[in-house]
Design an enzyme around this catalytic site. Structure first.
Site, short mmCIF file in Angstrom:
data_model
loop_
_atom_site.label_atom_id
_atom_site.label_comp_id
_atom_site.label_asym_id
_atom_site.label_seq_id
_atom_site.Cartn_x
_atom_site.Cartn_y
_atom_site.Cartn_z
N ARG A 95 0.82 -1.03 -0.01
CA ARG A 95 -0.06 -0.02 0.04
C ARG A 95 0.98 1.02 0.11
NH1 ARG A 95 -3.06 3.25 4.56
NH2 ARG A 95 -3.94 4.75 3.03
N HIS A 140 -2.96 10.96 0.30
CA HIS A 140 -2.71 10.72 1.70
C HIS A 140 -1.94 12.09 2.31
CE1 HIS A 140 -1.33 7.50 4.69
NE2 HIS A 140 -0.91 8.74 5.40
N GLU A 185 -7.60 8.77 5.85
CA GLU A 185 -7.76 9.51 7.10
C GLU A 185 -8.36 10.96 6.92
OE1 GLU A 185 -4.58 9.23 10.05
OE2 GLU A 185 -4.75 7.06 10.14
N ASN A 326 -7.80 2.11 9.27
CA ASN A 326 -6.63 2.48 10.24
C ASN A 326 -6.75 2.51 11.42
OD1 ASN A 326 -5.72 2.85 7.36
ND2 ASN A 326 -5.19 5.22 7.75
N TYR A 328 -4.89 1.95 15.54
CA TYR A 328 -3.99 1.83 16.37
C TYR A 328 -4.09 1.78 17.86
CZ TYR A 328 -0.97 3.61 12.29
OH TYR A 328 -0.53 3.56 11.14
N GLU A 395 -4.15 0.18 7.94
CA GLU A 395 -2.81 0.56 8.57
C GLU A 395 -3.04 0.18 10.11
OE1 GLU A 395 -1.60 4.60 9.12
OE2 GLU A 395 -1.94 4.90 7.01
C1 NOJ Z 1 -1.94 7.18 10.25
C2 NOJ Z 1 -1.13 7.91 8.85
O1 NOJ Z 1 -1.96 7.44 7.86
C3 NOJ Z 1 0.26 7.61 8.69
O2 NOJ Z 1 0.58 8.71 7.68
C4 NOJ Z 1 1.13 7.88 10.11
O3 NOJ Z 1 2.33 7.95 9.70
C5 NOJ Z 1 0.50 6.78 10.87
N1 NOJ Z 1 -0.87 6.96 11.18
C6 NOJ Z 1 1.37 6.92 12.18
O4 NOJ Z 1 0.84 7.83 12.92
#
Ligand code: NOJ
Length: 501
Positions: A95, A140, A185, A326, A328, A395
């Site tokens: 990606r 992006h 995002e 995405n 985290y 992500e």
């Molecule tokens: C989301 C973003 O899409 C990416 O650009 C970023 O580096 C990562 N999260 C980590 O923060």
């Protein structure tokens, strides 16, 4: 390893009690990067200036280590090496994102930069020659500066420019690219860029800029989906999705009804905001009501949230072949008694406070705590609210300071991937792919190069930007090749000559 055992002991479950789930046939694995974060070559071969070039050249001191993406990982010159890293990692797809201003230096489609087209053709061909599928993000965050000079994303005409740009991409690359994501995002593009001013173009207009920007970005997404459907799909036979980020918002006290409602409101206001229009054609009702009530109370003549016309709702509905997610981290939420932030703002409209449980393990990024079960609950929430759509994790990853023996990152991947396996096997969530962020250390926006997310170390002090495999790359490769999470697997470390690849 030590950490995994601790977690298991704390919940008095032993490894033998944990089902050994397998990733289904057809489940794909990838690794991700983005143009501004890795390419460099910021003004080479006819590339135009974008809002990150401009913003960080003007305000070097806004970034933690005063750095920028002028050279980054130098992938503009080293893409063949990147493809070899991907090959050794064993991923099915890469990606990456296309730099709009490398392809269209002014942002507009009347001037195409052939050198930019050539660069992406070469990258795509190199990937395919190595058996790796290109997964392409069209945008992006690196908006061409001339389009910002016309007002940027809050201006509706930006949707026209985006669709023109998308057409150039479909025409030039669609014979080989079968997976497209329009944007990455929207929260960061719009709340970061036009409300809070924390990301380029660094404009502060809370409670208004982010909503106007989002409205244009959503229309750009929907129209691009329709363009592909009408003009390209029959011949190119690809898929168009979008990458939306979301934390999981756990009720602060899971038994408390008000906290449960706060969780639902937070999810709708921060994820439903983008996904509801794409799936159902409009913003979530709760969002429409809350923003309107606050706007009127603040003295605005009408809601600060723009409205989709009936035709636009029809156009937007169902504009996805897959939903990119995405994810985290998570937080715990409850309603704020006195409002969650200054008025007007998206925070105040949401009215929810999010806190971090101090027991959650941290990373190099203050916002990123490791909460593996959060991805499971988020996937179940998505299944229940949007009729179990196909979801690609676009992500997921962990930051540290760059150590090669990155056990924490390896364990993060194991634990999150296992929760995804549980979501698939126990909850029947339709998750069809997983993308690790990131292939290699890169420019982490306002944190510069101080926070590292890579499975490969990049030496940013060396003009040649050499890449070195980290331990996590072997662990990820083991998961991909065995198609399950082997809790015991770690490579011999440091790697010997034979087991290096
Ligand atoms: C989301 C973003 O899409 C990416 O650009 C970023 O580096 C990562 N999260 C980590 O923060």
């Amino acid at each position: 390893m030590k950490a995994i055992l601790l977690v298991i002991c704390a919940s008095t479950i032993t490894l033998a009690d944990i089902p050994d789930y397998k990733f289904p046939d057809g489940f794909l694995f990838g690794a991700a990067t983005a143009s501004y974060q890795v390419e460099g070559g910021w003004n080479e071969d006819g590339k135009g200036e974008n809002i990150w070039d401009r913003g960080l050249h003007d305000h070097a001191d806004w970034v933690a280590d005063n750095s920028n993406g002028d050279i980054a990982c130098d992938s503009y010159h080293k893409y063949k090496e990147d493809v070899q890293l991907l090959k050794d990692l064993g991923v099915n797809y890469y990606r990456f994102s296309i730099s709009w201003s490398r392809v269209l230096p002014t942002g507009k489609a009347d001037q195409v930069n052939q050198a930019g087209i050539d660069y992406y053709n070469n990258l795509i061909d190199e990937l395919l020659a190595n058996g790796i599928e290109p997964y392409v993000t069209m945008f992006h965050w690196d908006l061409p500066q001339p389009l910002q000079d016309e007002g940027g994303w809050p201006e509706r005409k930006l949707a026209d420019y985006f669709v023109d740009y998308a057409r150039v991409l479909f025409k030039n690359f669609g014979d080989r690219v079968k997976y497209w994501m329009t944007v990455n995002e929207i929260t960061q593009i719009c709340e970061g860029g036009y409300s809070g001013g924390t990301f380029a173009p660094f404009i502060t207009n809370p409670g208004v800029g982010g909503y106007e920007c989002t409205h244009t970005v959503l229309l750009a997404h929907g129209r691009t989906y329709r363009l592909y459907e009408s003009d390209y799909k029959a011949e190119q036979n690809g898929q168009v999705g979008i990458a939306i980020d979301s934390s999981w918002h756990e009720p602060n006290n899971p038994d408390n009804e008000s906290d449960q409602q706060a969780s639902e409101v937070d999810m709708q206001m921060n994820y439903g905001w983008f996904v509801n229009p794409i799936v159902y054609g409009n913003y979530p009702d709760v969002m429409i009501e809350r923003v309107k009530a606050n706007s009127l109370a603040e003295g605005f003549p009408q809601s600060r949230l723009p409205e989709f016309t009936a035709d636009e709702q029809e156009m937007m509905k169902g504009t996805f072949d897959f939903l990119g997610l995405n994810h985290y981290t998570s937080d715990k939420v409850y309603f704020a008694d006195e409002g969650a932030g200054d008025h007007p703002s998206h925070w105040a409209d949401t009215g929810v406070i999010g806190v971090i449980d101090p027991s959650w393990p941290g990373s190099a990024s203050d916002w990123l705590k490791e909460v593996p079960w959060g991805i499971n609950r988020l996937l179940v929430w998505i299944k229940n609210h949007y009729d179990n759509p196909p979801v690609v994790i676009t992500e997921n990853g962990f930051s540290d300071y760059g150590q090669l023996d990155d056990y924490d990152r390896a364990d993060y991947y194991k634990r999150y991937l296992y929760e995804i396996l549980k979501a698939i096997n126990e909850e029947e969530c339709n998750v069809i792919g997983y993308t690790a962020w990131s292939l290699m250390d890169n420019f982490e926006w306002m944190a510069g190069y101080t926070q590292r997310f890579g499975m490969h170390y990049v030496d940013f002090d060396d003009p040649d930007r050499p890449r070195t495999r980290k331990l996590s790359s072997y662990v990820y490769n083991n998961i991909i090749t065995t198609r399950h999470v082997d809790w015991d697997y770690y490579p011999d470390w440091p790697p010997t000559q034979e087991n290096k690849n």
